[in-house]
Write a protein that holds these residues in place. Structure first.
Motif, PDB file in Angstrom:
ATOM      1  N   ASP A   1      51.694  41.245  46.220  1.00 33.40           N
ATOM      2  CA  ASP A   1      51.811  42.466  45.399  1.00 33.40           C
ATOM      3  C   ASP A   1      51.260  42.253  43.996  1.00 33.40           C
ATOM      4  OD1 ASP A   1      52.984  43.731  47.530  1.00 33.40           O
ATOM      5  OD2 ASP A   1      55.048  43.455  46.809  1.00 33.40           O
ATOM      6  N   ALA A   2      51.528  41.080  43.430  1.00 32.78           N
ATOM      7  CA  ALA A   2      51.029  40.783  42.084  1.00 32.78           C
ATOM      8  C   ALA A   2      49.506  40.733  42.078  1.00 32.78           C
ATOM      9  CB  ALA A   2      51.617  39.475  41.578  1.00 32.78           C
ATOM     10  N   ALA A   3      48.930  40.138  43.113  1.00 36.29           N
ATOM     11  CA  ALA A   3      47.464  40.079  43.192  1.00 36.29           C
ATOM     12  C   ALA A   3      46.871  41.486  43.303  1.00 36.29           C
ATOM     13  CB  ALA A   3      47.048  39.217  44.376  1.00 36.29           C
ATOM     14  N   THR A   4      47.530  42.328  44.109  1.00 31.56           N
ATOM     15  CA  THR A   4      47.037  43.709  44.263  1.00 31.56           C
ATOM     16  C   THR A   4      47.112  44.473  42.949  1.00 31.56           C
ATOM     17  OG1 THR A   4      47.739  43.730  46.586  1.00 31.56           O
ATOM     18  CG2 THR A   4      47.345  45.857  45.528  1.00 31.56           C
ATOM     19  N   THR A   5      48.249  44.371  42.277  1.00 25.51           N
ATOM     20  CA  THR A   5      48.409  45.111  41.015  1.00 25.51           C
ATOM     21  C   THR A   5      47.477  44.570  39.931  1.00 25.51           C
ATOM     22  OG1 THR A   5      50.275  43.664  40.415  1.00 25.51           O
ATOM     23  CG2 THR A   5      50.788  45.780  41.487  1.00 25.51           C
ATOM     24  N   ARG A   6      47.188  43.260  39.955  1.00 21.67           N
ATOM     25  CA  ARG A   6      46.218  42.723  39.007  1.00 21.67           C
ATOM     26  C   ARG A   6      44.847  43.334  39.242  1.00 21.67           C
ATOM     27  NH1 ARG A   6      48.008  37.474  40.739  1.00 21.67           N
ATOM     28  NH2 ARG A   6      49.864  36.825  39.564  1.00 21.67           N
ATOM     29  N   GLY A   7      44.490  43.465  40.509  1.00 22.73           N
ATOM     30  CA  GLY A   7      43.205  44.084  40.842  1.00 22.73           C
ATOM     31  C   GLY A   7      43.155  45.546  40.412  1.00 22.73           C
ATOM     32  N   ASN A   8      44.265  46.258  40.676  1.00 24.21           N
ATOM     33  CA  ASN A   8      44.305  47.672  40.269  1.00 24.21           C
ATOM     34  C   ASN A   8      44.217  47.810  38.750  1.00 24.21           C
ATOM     35  OD1 ASN A   8      44.589  48.388  42.952  1.00 24.21           O
ATOM     36  ND2 ASN A   8      46.832  48.553  42.850  1.00 24.21           N
ATOM     37  N   ASN A   9      44.886  46.906  38.047  1.00 23.06           N
ATOM     38  CA  ASN A   9      44.856  46.962  36.589  1.00 23.06           C
ATOM     39  C   ASN A   9      43.453  46.669  36.061  1.00 23.06           C
ATOM     40  OD1 ASN A   9      46.358  47.148  34.004  1.00 23.06           O
ATOM     41  ND2 ASN A   9      45.750  45.001  33.786  1.00 23.06           N
ATOM     42  N   ALA A  10      42.786  45.668  36.650  1.00 24.65           N
ATOM     43  CA  ALA A  10      41.417  45.345  36.233  1.00 24.65           C
ATOM     44  C   ALA A  10      40.469  46.509  36.531  1.00 24.65           C
ATOM     45  CB  ALA A  10      40.946  44.075  36.931  1.00 24.65           C
TER      46      ALA A  10
END
Length: 367
Positions: free
Chosen positions: A129-138
């Motif tokens: 989930d953290a990896a996904t949200t990091r991607g969405n934030n970027a």
């Protein structure tokens, strides 16, 4: 597009209420005195350029079809500004989700370290989930950067076109005046006249200074309506183009209109333009109307006198404590409340002038 952080200073607000009507009267009378009044002029062309040039209004004022060139640029600015606004909302949501995911990941790592049951599975899920949200934030950051770049480019192109017209306007005005030709001679400018909509009965000689004071006050505060157009125009542009809504525009305008209502009351009474429930009055003779006005004047003076006394109490209390509004603008309230007794005093003076005239009519001292 960049944000607007301008907040109207208090001194500029109060000085504009005094100086703008005086300047407006000056320009009106100067325009009336010109032989070529009504033709295209340099002042109005630059005024339209500054206030509505992004829509090509200065070109339309000079009857140039090139004004349509500005509309696509302005639409582009509006569209890119909307994209920036949506991008900021998306980034705010993505950042919030990423921060939540990072906190969950931190807790999952702590659970694994303490050997809690099922902590390993939660750590795997939290890490994903953290990896996904990091991607969405970027991705949100990149989208906002692209939208901001497009908005900046659209604004630069529009600014360049406007800057070019700053130097072209003198020639455009000259050619527009040549196309219009010389206007027919006229004694009075069609937009400026001293004749009111309702004929005003002449006051007695002793009250002519009162009549002049009431007329001048009413005409000056009438120009405040133009200030309202300019202020709300700024609010619309700041809100929908620069994503920078204000709260001082609305507060300044409703306070201004409140003062205008009080100060122009005597002017409306002088010109008989106030609302009147007229069932019997209009059927009376001039002497009958004068007698009717004399009888009902007792209620008028009771109301105006009460408003004068109570209004002065409100104003003096506000001045004593330095009362200000509760908004972040914090404008002074005592000038606003001072308009109540001033307006009441003007109304009383105008009522006294009318009463003396009605008495003279009723006793047939004047025709």
């Amino acid at each position: 597009m960049p944000s607007l952080t301008f907040v109207l200073p208090h001194w500029l607000y109060w000085s504009s209420l005094v100086l703008f009507p005086l300047a407006a009267v000056f320009f009106v009378y100067r325009e009336r005195a010109r032989r070529d009044a009504g033709r295209a002029n340099l002042f109005l062309a630059y005024f339209f350029l500054i206030t509505a040039g992004f829509l090509g209004m200065h070109r339309f004022y000079l009857k140039s079809r090139w004004g349509f060139l500005f509309i696509p640029f302005f639409v582009a600015v509006l569209w890119t500004s909307g994209q920036v606004r949506d991008g900021r909302e998306t980034l705010s949501l993505a950042r919030s989700q990423a921060e939540h995911a990072e906190r969950t990941l931190t807790h999952a790592k702590a659970d694994v370290a303490s050997g809690k049951t099922g902590a390993a599975d939660r750590l795997v899920k939290a890490d994903a989930d953290a990896a996904t949200t990091r991607g969405n934030n970027a991705a949100a950051i990149g989208a906002l950067a692209r939208s901001s770049s497009l908005a900046r480019i659209a604004g630069i192109f529009l600014g360049l076109v406007l800057a070019g017209d700053i130097f072209l306007i003198p020639g455009l005005v000259r050619r527009a005046r040549e196309r219009e030709g010389q206007p027919a001679p006229t004694d009075v400018h069609p937009l400026v006249t001293d004749v009111p909509a309702t004929p005003v009965k002449r006051p007695l000689a002793i009250f002519r200074p009162v009549d002049w004071l009431v007329r001048v006050t009413g005409e000056l505060v009438a120009y405040w309506a133009v200030l309202a157009v300019i202020a709300y125009y700024y609010e619309v542009v700041a809100r929908y183009v620069f994503n920078s809504p204000t709260n001082w525009v609305h507060e300044s305008m409703f306070l201004m209109f409140g003062m205008q209502y009080m100060l122009a009351g005597a002017y409306a009474y002088r010109d008989e333009t106030h609302v009147r429930v007229d069932i019997v009055y209009s059927h009376l003779s001039e002497r009958g109307r004068a007698i009717c006005d004399i009888i009902t004047s007792a209620f008028f003076f009771l109301f105006s006198g009460t408003m004068l006394v109570t209004g002065w109490r409100f104003a003096s209390d506000a001045m004593a404590v330095g009362e200000r509004s509760f908004t972040e603008w914090g404008i002074q309230y005592w000038p606003v409340k001072l308009a109540i007794p001033i307006g009441a005093a003007l109304l009383l003076l105008q009522g006294l002038s009318r009463l003396m005239r009605d008495i003279a009519i009723a006793t047939r001292r004047i025709g």
